[in-house]
Design a protein around this motif. Structure first.
Motif: not given
Length: 292
Positions: A219, A278, A282
């Protein structure tokens, strides 16, 4: 009568943090989003007019902008894979009790605490046409391998990817070391008693239990890669031509030229890309985490 439960911290203690976050994060985001739909420029600095999605349409017709998106994705994914892979290998090697372990950890971690400007200027001089690398190649008789490393697309983009990896692989190494040290030795002892080979223990114990650390590393790496600006700006400034131009350098140069509305729209597009990718990465890794 029922007693009211007292919270450890009263809610009003959050007010300073909320005010700071609102003023320095929420307000600028709202202003940027609003100005991205206007013709804001140096001639209309204080009187921008609403133009709808014209700025976004203009950006999507610009081949340089489209190329900067491609370069951004290439840089982000290449550096994420390399930083994660190398960091993990270093962690596996240095989590064990080996000679000079502390010194080696320090050496591999050191690049990420050096100023990015210093690193950029250093590698720019190394990779220049008459830089250190070419002089070394000439000195050992490999004249045919010399080239202007920052003068063509393949070597220029490869160079900045290498420098980014060199800087941050050691940082990822420490995250992985923390994750490896958190795995109980009981798992490995039980697997040994069951006759499991080293690879089986790595595959069925280490890899599943290191996923939380992998989530953090991937991430941070993908977000940092998508937002990259400084190392590109210092080493190549988006060149040669626009070969290493990324979204952050594109918006910066556009802003410098006075195209304020378009550069703001570019920043909004970059922010959306960073948030979507992102969060997606994640979520992907979080679902694969195993409780220890």
């Amino acid at each position: 009568m029922k007693r009211k439960k007292k919270s450890i911290y009263p809610l009003y203690a959050l007010i300073p943090a909320l005010v700071m976050y609102t003023v320095f994060s929420v307000v600028p985001i709202v202003i940027s989003l609003t100005l991205s739909f206007t013709d804001w420029n140096m001639n209309r600095l204080f009187t921008p007019e609403f133009v709808g999605g014209a700025n976004y349409a203009e950006l999507l017709r610009d081949p340089v902008f489209l190329r900067s998106i491609g370069n951004t994705f290439l840089f982000a994914f290449a550096t994420t894979i390399l930083k994660t892979g190398i960091g993990f290998i270093l962690a596996l090697a240095l989590v064990k009790k080996v000679a000079a372990r502390g010194i080696l950890r320090t050496i591999y971690y050191a690049p990420c605490v050096i100023s990015i400007t210093v690193v950029g200027v250093l590698f720019k001089s190394i990779l220049a046409n008459r830089g250190l690398l070419n002089n070394v190649l000439i000195g050992i008789g490999l004249d045919n391998l010399t080239r202007d490393w920052l003068g063509s697309y393949a070597t220029a983009i490869g160079s900045v990817i290498f420098v980014e990896t060199w800087m941050w692989a050691g940082f990822n190494m420490f995250i992985f070391i923390s994750g490896l040290q958190a795995i109980s030795a009981d798992y490995y002892e039980s697997a040994t008693l069951d006759g499991a080979a080293a690879f089986d223990k790595f595959r069925h114990i280490t890899l599943p239990l290191i996923v939380p650390s992998m989530t953090v590393v991937v991430t941070l790496s993908i977000a940092g890669g998508l937002k990259v600006f400084d190392i590109i700006y210092v080493i190549t400034n988006g060149g040669p031509g626009f070969d290493t131009q990324v979204l952050a350098t594109y918006t910066y140069q556009s802003f410098s030229l006075g195209f304020l509305g378009e550069s703001t729209a570019g920043s909004v597009i970059l922010a959306v890309i960073v948030v979507i990718i992102s969060f997606a990465m994640n979520q992907y890794f979080t679902k694969r985490e195993v409780e220890m």
